[in-house]
Design a protein around this motif. Structure first.
Motif, PDB file in Angstrom:
ATOM      1  N   PRO A   1      -2.112   1.347 -22.190  1.00 19.44           N
ATOM      2  CA  PRO A   1      -1.965   2.205 -21.008  1.00 19.44           C
ATOM      3  C   PRO A   1      -3.271   2.895 -20.624  1.00 19.44           C
ATOM      4  O   PRO A   1      -3.500   3.183 -19.447  1.00 19.44           O
ATOM      5  N   MET A   2      -4.124   3.144 -21.599  1.00 17.80           N
ATOM      6  CA  MET A   2      -5.402   3.795 -21.318  1.00 17.80           C
ATOM      7  C   MET A   2      -6.295   2.930 -20.445  1.00 17.80           C
ATOM      8  O   MET A   2      -7.125   3.440 -19.688  1.00 17.80           O
ATOM      9  N   GLU A   3      -6.130   1.609 -20.552  1.00 15.78           N
ATOM     10  CA  GLU A   3      -6.977   0.692 -19.800  1.00 15.78           C
ATOM     11  C   GLU A   3      -6.470   0.452 -18.381  1.00 15.78           C
ATOM     12  O   GLU A   3      -7.212  -0.027 -17.527  1.00 15.78           O
ATOM     13  N   ARG A   4      -5.214   0.758 -18.146  1.00 12.10           N
ATOM     14  CA  ARG A   4      -4.670   0.548 -16.798  1.00 12.10           C
ATOM     15  C   ARG A   4      -5.237   1.584 -15.832  1.00 12.10           C
ATOM     16  O   ARG A   4      -5.450   2.737 -16.211  1.00 12.10           O
ATOM     17  N   PRO A   5      -5.460   1.207 -14.583  1.00 16.57           N
ATOM     18  CA  PRO A   5      -5.939   2.189 -13.607  1.00 16.57           C
ATOM     19  C   PRO A   5      -4.842   3.183 -13.256  1.00 16.57           C
ATOM     20  O   PRO A   5      -3.654   2.918 -13.446  1.00 16.57           O
ATOM     21  N   LYS A   6      -5.224   4.339 -12.742  1.00 14.22           N
ATOM     22  CA  LYS A   6      -4.262   5.277 -12.184  1.00 14.22           C
ATOM     23  C   LYS A   6      -3.859   4.773 -10.798  1.00 14.22           C
ATOM     24  O   LYS A   6      -4.582   3.980 -10.188  1.00 14.22           O
ATOM     25  N   MET A   7      -2.737   5.237 -10.286  1.00 11.16           N
ATOM     26  CA  MET A   7      -2.291   4.759  -8.989  1.00 11.16           C
ATOM     27  C   MET A   7      -3.270   5.140  -7.886  1.00 11.16           C
ATOM     28  O   MET A   7      -3.441   4.388  -6.919  1.00 11.16           O
ATOM     29  N   CYS A   8      -3.948   6.272  -8.022  1.00 11.89           N
ATOM     30  CA  CYS A   8      -4.956   6.637  -7.014  1.00 11.89           C
ATOM     31  C   CYS A   8      -6.106   5.636  -7.014  1.00 11.89           C
ATOM     32  O   CYS A   8      -6.691   5.337  -5.959  1.00 11.89           O
ATOM     33  N   GLU A   9      -6.437   5.098  -8.191  1.00  7.20           N
ATOM     34  CA  GLU A   9      -7.474   4.067  -8.277  1.00  7.20           C
ATOM     35  C   GLU A   9      -6.975   2.751  -7.687  1.00  7.20           C
ATOM     36  O   GLU A   9      -7.732   2.022  -7.040  1.00  7.20           O
ATOM     37  N   VAL A  10      -5.702   2.451  -7.911  1.00  3.82           N
ATOM     38  CA  VAL A  10      -5.105   1.249  -7.334  1.00  3.82           C
ATOM     39  C   VAL A  10      -5.211   1.288  -5.817  1.00  3.82           C
ATOM     40  O   VAL A  10      -5.547   0.289  -5.169  1.00  3.82           O
ATOM     41  N   ILE A  11      -4.950   2.450  -5.226  1.00  3.02           N
ATOM     42  CA  ILE A  11      -5.035   2.598  -3.769  1.00  3.02           C
ATOM     43  C   ILE A  11      -6.443   2.287  -3.280  1.00  3.02           C
ATOM     44  O   ILE A  11      -6.634   1.554  -2.299  1.00  3.02           O
TER      45      ILE A  11
ATOM     46  N   LEU B   1       9.178   2.563   1.060  1.00  2.70           N
ATOM     47  CA  LEU B   1       9.541   3.863   0.497  1.00  2.70           C
ATOM     48  C   LEU B   1      10.049   3.662  -0.927  1.00  2.70           C
ATOM     49  O   LEU B   1      10.865   2.774  -1.181  1.00  2.70           O
ATOM     50  N   VAL B   2       9.556   4.464  -1.855  1.00  2.00           N
ATOM     51  CA  VAL B   2      10.015   4.387  -3.237  1.00  2.00           C
ATOM     52  C   VAL B   2      11.358   5.090  -3.343  1.00  2.00           C
ATOM     53  O   VAL B   2      11.496   6.256  -2.953  1.00  2.00           O
ATOM     54  N   GLY B   3      12.367   4.390  -3.863  1.00  2.00           N
ATOM     55  CA  GLY B   3      13.700   4.973  -3.951  1.00  2.00           C
ATOM     56  C   GLY B   3      14.317   4.840  -5.328  1.00  2.00           C
ATOM     57  O   GLY B   3      13.695   4.329  -6.250  1.00  2.00           O
TER      58      GLY B   3
ATOM     59  N   MET C   1       0.822  -1.208   0.000  1.00  2.00           N
ATOM     60  CA  MET C   1       0.000   0.000   0.000  1.00  2.00           C
ATOM     61  C   MET C   1       0.860   1.263   0.000  1.00  2.00           C
ATOM     62  O   MET C   1       0.589   2.216  -0.731  1.00  2.00           O
ATOM     63  N   SER C   2       1.928   1.268   0.816  1.00  2.00           N
ATOM     64  CA  SER C   2       2.776   2.451   0.903  1.00  2.00           C
ATOM     65  C   SER C   2       3.440   2.754  -0.437  1.00  2.00           C
ATOM     66  O   SER C   2       3.599   3.921  -0.814  1.00  2.00           O
ATOM     67  N   THR C   3       3.831   1.703  -1.164  1.00  2.00           N
ATOM     68  CA  THR C   3       4.435   1.903  -2.480  1.00  2.00           C
ATOM     69  C   THR C   3       3.439   2.556  -3.430  1.00  2.00           C
ATOM     70  O   THR C   3       3.782   3.484  -4.176  1.00  2.00           O
ATOM     71  N   ALA C   4       2.207   2.079  -3.414  1.00  2.00           N
ATOM     72  CA  ALA C   4       1.164   2.654  -4.267  1.00  2.00           C
ATOM     73  C   ALA C   4       0.932   4.119  -3.915  1.00  2.00           C
ATOM     74  O   ALA C   4       0.794   4.970  -4.807  1.00  2.00           O
TER      75      ALA C   4
END
Length: 221
Positions: free
Chosen positions: A156-166, A37-39, A1-4
């Motif tokens: 790419p248009m069909e993939r969710p945005k990261m906010c949607e993934v969350i 944490l994303v690094g 979740m934190s990565t997303a």
């Protein structure tokens, strides 16, 4: 979740937005509280919000690179979504993406085709990390696998945005709806290809990085 959440922050709350371009397990770090944490922003690109993508030389790690970026150098936040989907599959399986690809190839499948078939047939035991010895919540694994496949769609248009993934990770009902839509669309595409007998069917969606020189992938920054 934190990565997303970290990726969503880069995409939606930075100006200009930041595309990581190399989302993988070795670029995710844990702090003292085991929060992810994303690094490693050595390959990151800045992108204006009015733009849909930036065109650049292909950089990244084999099997984590989105198909549209690999084929024409067009990078967007949806490339990070693709990498996140591959990361989910690695977490579920306990294997690296390249190891999963080899395993799939033994069944004459491409990686994502193989995972798709296992999820549809509910044979998750063949995908889940063997070290768990069956000690996992099957419903949760199925949902994470579905989310991973939604994130790694060809378009790419069909993939969710990261906010949607969350929201999906938090239990939003959107996952079930999007998964149903994905299944229906996949069924239509399969019927279309079967009817047309496309001569290059086996070559379509083949995004192997085997033909790319090593220095075009992850390496010196």
């Amino acid at each position: 979740m934190s990565t997303a959440k970290g990726l969503a922050y880069l995409h939606d709350h930075c100006n200009p937005k930041i595309i990581h371009r190399d989302v993988k397990a070795s670029n995710i770090f844990l702090d003292e509280e085991f929060e992810a944490l994303v690094g490693d922003f050595g390959l990151a690109k800045l992108m204006d919000y009015k733009d849909t993508h930036v065109t650049t030389c292909v950089r990244g790690t084999s099997w984590h690179i989105a198909p549209e970026y690999l084929s024409n150098g067009k990078a967007s936040e949806k490339c990070d979504v693709f990498g996140y989907g591959v990361l989910l599959l690695e977490l579920i399986s306990g294997r690296g993406a390249s190891d999963l690809a080899l395993l799939a190839n033994h069944n004459n499948d491409r990686l994502l085709d193989w995972v798709t078939r296992l999820v549809k047939e509910k044979r998750l035991g063949a995908l889940v990390d063997a070290d768990l010895e069956g000690n996992y919540n099957e419903e949760e694994v199925e949902q994470l696998s579905q989310l991973a496949l939604l994130c790694t769609q060809d378009s790419p248009m069909e993939r969710p945005k990261m906010c949607e993934v969350i929201r999906m990770l938090e239990g939003d009902d959107g996952l079930a709806e999007k998964w149903k839509q994905w299944q229906e669309e996949t069924f239509k595409q399969q019927n279309y290809f079967n009817l047309t007998h496309h001569p290059n069917l086996n070559l379509m969606h083949d995004y192997s990085t085997s033909r790319i020189l090593p220095d075009e992938l992850s390496g010196p920054r």
